[in-house]
Design an enzyme around this catalytic site. Structure first.
Site, PDB file in Angstrom:
ATOM      1  CB  ALA A 129      -0.894  -0.002   1.239  1.00 36.78           C
ATOM      2  CE  LYS A 185       7.390 -10.416   4.531  1.00 35.38           C
ATOM      3  NZ  LYS A 185       6.008  -9.866   4.599  1.00 35.38           N
ATOM      4  CG  ASN A 193      16.016  -4.537   3.295  1.00 30.57           C
ATOM      5  OD1 ASN A 193      15.588  -3.456   2.955  1.00 30.57           O
ATOM      6  ND2 ASN A 193      15.377  -5.645   3.043  1.00 30.57           N
TER       7      ASN A 193
END
Lengths: 309, 309
Positions: A129, A185, A193
């Protein structure tokens, strides 16, 4: 059900919107004045998978909420979770269930400081989103929203919450594997990252450095010790193979932490990835020096860029 | 004495020049064709502390040297030491003494693969030098050139070599503390150099990050384990205090590894600092994961910048 969304940013607003449309009594909670005011004045406008709609859903600052709730979804940034729980304590009863779909590690421990373990439900989501303007968000997804009880006796309650999400079109699914998925994850974010952020490179470039696999192995070895504390088995070699393979598939893209830190000078969530593993190491008696120096390097970079934590 | 300078770059040329002027029979050895040719054609021109001179000293490629020597000074880059020793093996007798004044760790072990320990003499120098053109160097210094035997029975030989350097105006001094001095210098380079290079910042900026002391402590803790293997006691807290104090004195300057890696895209000497400690850990059974990931990150950065190792 009476549902609160604690942290009604992009993803929180999306979930609140769908749950409201399914007939639940929804309250949005957020700390961004323009967003709260826009929602109360014009309604919440959501572009859901390309289809626009507007709903009049009440929005509040945490301290202004008067009700208590059956269910609270927490959708803050990782580093704001504790503050939000502190601010909404008066809205929680001894039966209020909290659903946490946040990325990263250590959230269960934070939640357990505020509510009984029986009321904690952890999950994962691949929905995405973004905020277009105050009161206006887009929300995309179709994959499963997996959920699991933490207290072994609360499976029925988890299934009820899954059913509520399924009825709202959020593809809720019960999983007995959420803790593993969360660690899986975290392994992605705790390698791709952080390494791309420290080295200022994209995922493809990282994967082509000679020491990439070695660095990933060092990090994942420590993650596997943290996972073990939570009863999860992470096979180090299999996980590193998966990560190297993932790098090839993702290609020349910058991960989200690189976007936050290097491109937009925002604080990172490293304390909920490598930092969380380093902290678990201190608490549970295993060594995690690689995760510690990685966390220290990312925080040093934040300091050098003048980012407030 | 018959002396060879194996690696006649700036510092090597400077030493060779002074030793030649003191009456020693000196041979310069180097692999840079322009430099070797210029010296043989025009002599070696040295600006020593501001005073210029030229001397006809023979210069050779390693493979072309015919003589054997009493003493060989090694003045290569750290990463070229093994190759140089390989290339000049035919010039070493069972009595040839090697003097190594290189920065960094692990050189003694490299030397021990080629000559008996009794012939190894380790030292430190704070003299500096630079190449102005092929055959032309400047050479500056006055501080002590400290030297120590590795074999406890060879103190008299070390004192003889010290005397030879003293006579040549090189301020040779016997020290029974060279191994400590080498580790102390390595602690500086293994923290300030690598951290400023990874974080792309100067020494003052590094010292002001919140995690600086923590990162230094993680690294120095592992260095102290390596030093212990060599019989040297490094007090971690005292060393970190010294490093933090040094940062304040040095101020807004970039360390040499930052200049090599970030500014000039040259390979670094990390394998002879943190990398050497990581390697010692594997060989001597102590953990050095912080040094390992630091080394891997520096090598990854070299790869990203297209630097050949």
């Amino acid at each position: 059900m009476k549902i609160a969304i604690a942290g009604s940013g992009a993803l929180g607003s999306g979930f609140g919107f769908k749950l409201f449309q399914a007939g639940n009594e929804v309250t949005l909670i957020d700390t961004w004045p323009d967003h709260v005011e826009a929602i109360n004045t014009n309604g919440l406008e959501v572009d859901f998978n390309g289809e626009k709609g507007t709903e009049k859903i009440p929005a509040f600052f945490p301290q202004d909420v008067k009700d208590t709730f059956d269910v609270v979804f927490v959708f803050t940034k990782s580093m704001q979770l504790a503050n939000m729980l502190e601010a909404i304590q008066h809205t929680l009863t001894e039966d209020t269930k909290i659903i946490c779909l946040l990325n990263g590690l250590g959230h269960k421990q934070t939640l357990a400081k505020y509510i009984p373990v029986k009321n904690i439900f952890m999950g994962t989501t691949v929905w995405t989103a973004g905020i277009d303007a105050p009161g206006k968000v887009h929300f995309m997804g179709q994959g499963p929203v997996e959920l699991q009880n933490i207290d072994p006796n609360e499976k029925a309650a988890a299934e009820e919450l899954v059913e509520m999400m399924a009825k709202a079109g959020l593809n809720g699914q019960y999983s007995d594997n959420v803790v593993f998925s969360t660690w899986r994850k975290a392994c992605v974010n705790g390698t791709l990252n952080v390494l791309c952020s420290i080295l200022d490179c994209d995922i493809e470039e990282l994967s082509k450095t000679e020491t990439c696999r070695n660095m990933m192995t060092s990090i994942i070895t420590e993650f596997s010790l943290g996972a073990k504390v939570e009863g999860v088995t992470l096979d180090v070699t299999e996980t590193v193979d998966y990560l190297m393979d993932l790098c090839g598939k993702v290609g020349p893209h910058y991960p989200s932490m690189h976007q936050d830190l290097i491109q937009n000078h925002r604080p990172t969530e490293v304390d909920y990835l490598n930092g969380a593993v380093a902290k678990m190491g201190k608490e549970h008696g295993f060594d995690a020096p690689t995760c510690q120096i990685i966390t220290d390097l990312i925080h040093a970079k934040e300091d050098l860029l003048g980012i407030k934590r």
